[in-house]
Enzyme design. Structure first.
Site, mmCIF file in Angstrom:
data_model
loop_
_atom_site.group_PDB
_atom_site.id
_atom_site.type_symbol
_atom_site.label_atom_id
_atom_site.label_comp_id
_atom_site.label_asym_id
_atom_site.label_seq_id
_atom_site.Cartn_x
_atom_site.Cartn_y
_atom_site.Cartn_z
ATOM 1 N N CYS A 81 0.653 -1.169 0.069
ATOM 2 C CA CYS A 81 0.102 -0.206 -0.005
ATOM 3 C C CYS A 81 0.748 1.165 0.143
ATOM 4 O O CYS A 81 1.670 1.611 0.862
ATOM 5 C CB CYS A 81 -0.818 0.042 1.298
ATOM 6 S SG CYS A 81 -2.098 1.364 1.396
ATOM 7 N N CYS A 90 -3.684 -0.630 8.870
ATOM 8 C CA CYS A 90 -2.842 -1.935 8.937
ATOM 9 C C CYS A 90 -1.546 -1.423 9.538
ATOM 10 O O CYS A 90 -0.925 -0.550 9.739
ATOM 11 C CB CYS A 90 -2.221 -2.095 7.460
ATOM 12 S SG CYS A 90 -3.706 -2.518 6.393
ATOM 13 N N CYS A 167 -8.399 0.733 -0.921
ATOM 14 C CA CYS A 167 -7.964 -0.102 0.261
ATOM 15 C C CYS A 167 -7.664 -1.346 -0.116
ATOM 16 O O CYS A 167 -8.634 -2.017 -0.548
ATOM 17 C CB CYS A 167 -8.838 0.186 1.307
ATOM 18 S SG CYS A 167 -8.226 -0.628 2.956
ATOM 19 N N GLN A 282 -19.269 -9.176 11.770
ATOM 20 C CA GLN A 282 -17.829 -9.552 11.518
ATOM 21 C C GLN A 282 -17.740 -9.102 10.201
ATOM 22 O O GLN A 282 -18.427 -9.133 9.286
ATOM 23 C CB GLN A 282 -17.428 -10.867 11.865
ATOM 24 C CG GLN A 282 -17.929 -11.297 13.369
ATOM 25 C CD GLN A 282 -16.620 -10.868 14.141
ATOM 26 O OE1 GLN A 282 -15.671 -10.275 13.837
ATOM 27 N NE2 GLN A 282 -16.535 -11.104 15.344
ATOM 28 N N TYR A 311 -23.611 -10.619 24.476
ATOM 29 C CA TYR A 311 -23.352 -9.487 23.730
ATOM 30 C C TYR A 311 -23.813 -10.128 22.288
ATOM 31 O O TYR A 311 -22.620 -10.440 21.340
ATOM 32 C CB TYR A 311 -21.718 -9.625 23.733
ATOM 33 C CG TYR A 311 -21.181 -9.092 24.855
ATOM 34 C CD1 TYR A 311 -21.307 -7.887 25.793
ATOM 35 C CD2 TYR A 311 -20.579 -10.201 26.040
ATOM 36 C CE1 TYR A 311 -20.671 -7.820 26.868
ATOM 37 C CE2 TYR A 311 -20.211 -9.976 27.077
ATOM 38 C CZ TYR A 311 -20.227 -8.587 27.965
ATOM 39 O OH TYR A 311 -19.939 -8.529 29.052
ATOM 40 N N GLU A 332 -28.149 -8.087 24.537
ATOM 41 C CA GLU A 332 -27.506 -7.024 23.593
ATOM 42 C C GLU A 332 -27.925 -5.723 24.122
ATOM 43 O O GLU A 332 -29.322 -5.444 24.289
ATOM 44 C CB GLU A 332 -27.656 -7.305 22.016
ATOM 45 C CG GLU A 332 -27.100 -6.174 21.138
ATOM 46 C CD GLU A 332 -25.579 -6.003 21.555
ATOM 47 O OE1 GLU A 332 -25.337 -4.739 21.569
ATOM 48 O OE2 GLU A 332 -24.786 -6.812 21.518
ATOM 49 N N ASP A 380 -18.958 -12.744 23.953
ATOM 50 C CA ASP A 380 -18.180 -12.139 22.906
ATOM 51 C C ASP A 380 -18.207 -10.647 22.986
ATOM 52 O O ASP A 380 -18.820 -9.909 22.328
ATOM 53 C CB ASP A 380 -18.960 -12.584 21.638
ATOM 54 C CG ASP A 380 -17.978 -12.133 20.285
ATOM 55 O OD1 ASP A 380 -16.817 -11.609 20.648
ATOM 56 O OD2 ASP A 380 -18.385 -12.374 19.151
ATOM 57 N N CYS A 407 -11.573 -10.626 21.216
ATOM 58 C CA CYS A 407 -10.769 -9.934 20.342
ATOM 59 C C CYS A 407 -9.623 -9.464 20.901
ATOM 60 O O CYS A 407 -8.911 -8.558 20.285
ATOM 61 C CB CYS A 407 -11.590 -9.004 19.450
ATOM 62 S SG CYS A 407 -12.368 -7.605 20.563
#
Length: 454
Positions: A81, A90, A167, A282, A311, A332, A380, A407
């Site tokens: 890139c 990134c 991108c 996602q 979640y 949620e 999650d 995550c």
């Protein structure tokens, strides 16, 4: 006894020095040391040696920038890139993919051992991605109103816009929308338009454009929408989202359809889902299938279990669980997501689900107080991990298995350690690479209740 002398920081602001890099942080920075003092430098990896300028000095660490790379570590390559290093999207384009997977696996192992106190051999081989470019099905692009109305991404750690033409991580359909939109921006007046958000359904390849504005007064939206419709054949929905807040989440809580459908239609494991402008999903659909497959296998359902999905978002995992369970509760705090979840359950004719609107740290303790029995809990959470009230409520409910989808390896390890103190033990830790070219890594962990000795 005399007082201990404070340790002198061995580096100074703007000092230049040579460093050999031996470590790697969960934010994608290489770690070098000066007399044992940690210096974090982005765009470096273990095995590199370089000349570094110190840009920030703290009590226990410093941050620097790479001035000159003197020796390349294993796996270093040229990024593809042209704005890599300026754009904040990134962090690992300078690393070949095999090495990226090794670094991410080590991040998980380091967190599990150092923070959690668990053995490293709990961590399984990472599930890498077959597609490492153009995998994202959602792009959020801020605008800068500087006479030419530029669009791009923010520079890392700032609100300084880096203009981009495309991108390398975004789906080809999103890059097409970006190119068309950019050609129109010079016609816009004022600064009401803050962001453009583009979504694509990988299943249908239909797209959505979201105009995020500071207020509802956006008469130019109709003409802009017409231009996009004429140029982009696969466009199915154009929505205005109103978000008056200057910082925080990109999307606000109020939207109106300018043209087309209210949502995109998508599929996951033969289930159909409606994805609205505000819906969180996602962003890597192929790796999401792998992630959810791991979560389902960890849940170990036989059709007799009551399950809680905390979640739950728009109910993707909830509905997948429901096909293998007796009953599933989804929790949620975003009302719009719960509306989508209920619609998705109806669309797929799944009746053994109940969706609850509220914060997990409030709803789950109430369920525990009502002595609702559950065999499996799936969580999650966001990057900050679970609130203490959530962990305590799970322990009180006493499910046989807890499936933790994370995550953030650091908060994951912290929470696993707390659950271990409540009578649970990790059986395995499965990393999944959802975000090639970035430092992010997802993880699925199976925690089992320790049987009390008679």
């Amino acid at each position: 006894m005399g007082k201990n002398k404070k340790r002198k920081v061995p580096v100074d602001l703007d000092q230049e020095l040579e460093l050999s890099f031996t470590g790697f942080t969960n934010s994608g920075e290489g770690v070098g040391r000066v007399e044992g003092f940690a210096v974090f430098v982005p765009y470096t990896i273990p095995g590199d040696r370089g000349r570094v300028r110190i840009k920030e000095v703290k009590k226990n660490f410093a941050r620097g920038e790479l001035v000159d790379l003197l020796e390349e570590g294993p796996g270093r390559i040229e990024p593809v890139c042209p704005v890599y290093g300026y754009c904040g999207g990134c962090q690992l384009q300078h690393v070949d993919y095999k090495r990226q997977l090794e670094l991410k696996t080590q991040l998980v192992k380091d967190a599990i051992t150092r923070i959690g106190g668990f053995p490293a051999d709990l961590v399984r081989e990472i599930k890498g991605a077959a597609k490492i470019w153009n995998y994202r099905n959602r792009g959020q692009f801020p605008l800068a109103h500087n006479g030419s109305n530029q669009i791009g991404f923010f520079k890392a750690g700032s609100h300084q816009l880096v203009p981009i033409e495309n991108c390398f991580l975004q789906h080809e359909k999103i890059n097409q929308l970006l190119e068309v939109a950019r050609s129109y921006l010079s016609r816009l007046k004022g600064n009401n338009l803050k962001h453009l958000v583009f979504k694509v359904s990988p299943e249908t390849e239909k797209t959505m454009a979201v105009f995020v504005t500071q207020n509802e007064n956006f008469p130019e939206g109709e003409e802009f929408a017409l231009f996009l419709r004429e140029q982009v054949p696969d466009l199915a929905s154009i929505v205005q989202n109103i978000n008056p807040k200057p910082y925080g989440p990109v999307l606000g809580r109020k939207s109106r359809v300018i043209w087309g459908e209210e949502s995109l239609e998508d599929k996951m494991n033969d289930l159909e889902f409606s994805v609205s402008a505000e819906s969180f999903t996602q962003v890597n659909p192929e790796q999401t299938k792998i992630l959810y497959k791991e979560a389902l296998e960890a849940a170990g359902l036989t059709g007799k279990e009551t399950v809680i999905d905390a979640y739950c978002g728009i109910g993707t995992i909830t509905l997948l669980l429901a096909r293998q369970a007796k009953m599933v509760y989804g929790i949620e705090f975003i009302p719009e997501a719960i509306e989508d979840a209920r619609e998705n359950a109806e669309k797929n004719r799944i009746g053994n689900v109940d969706f609850v609107v509220g914060k997990v740290e409030e709803v789950l303790p109430r369920m525990a107080a009502k002595e609702i029995r559950t065999e499996v809990i799936v969580v999650d959470p966001p990057r900050k991990g679970c609130e203490p009230e959530v962990l305590q409520a799970m322990a009180e409910m006493g499910p046989e298995r807890i499936v933790y989808v994370s995550c953030n390896p650091a908060t994951l390890a912290r929470d696993l350690k707390l659950l271990a103190g409540q009578g649970y033990e990790p059986k395995y830790v499965q990393p999944v690479d959802m975000f090639p070219q970035t430092h992010h890594v997802e993880t699925v962990v199976l925690m089992s209740k320790i049987e009390k000795q008679a």
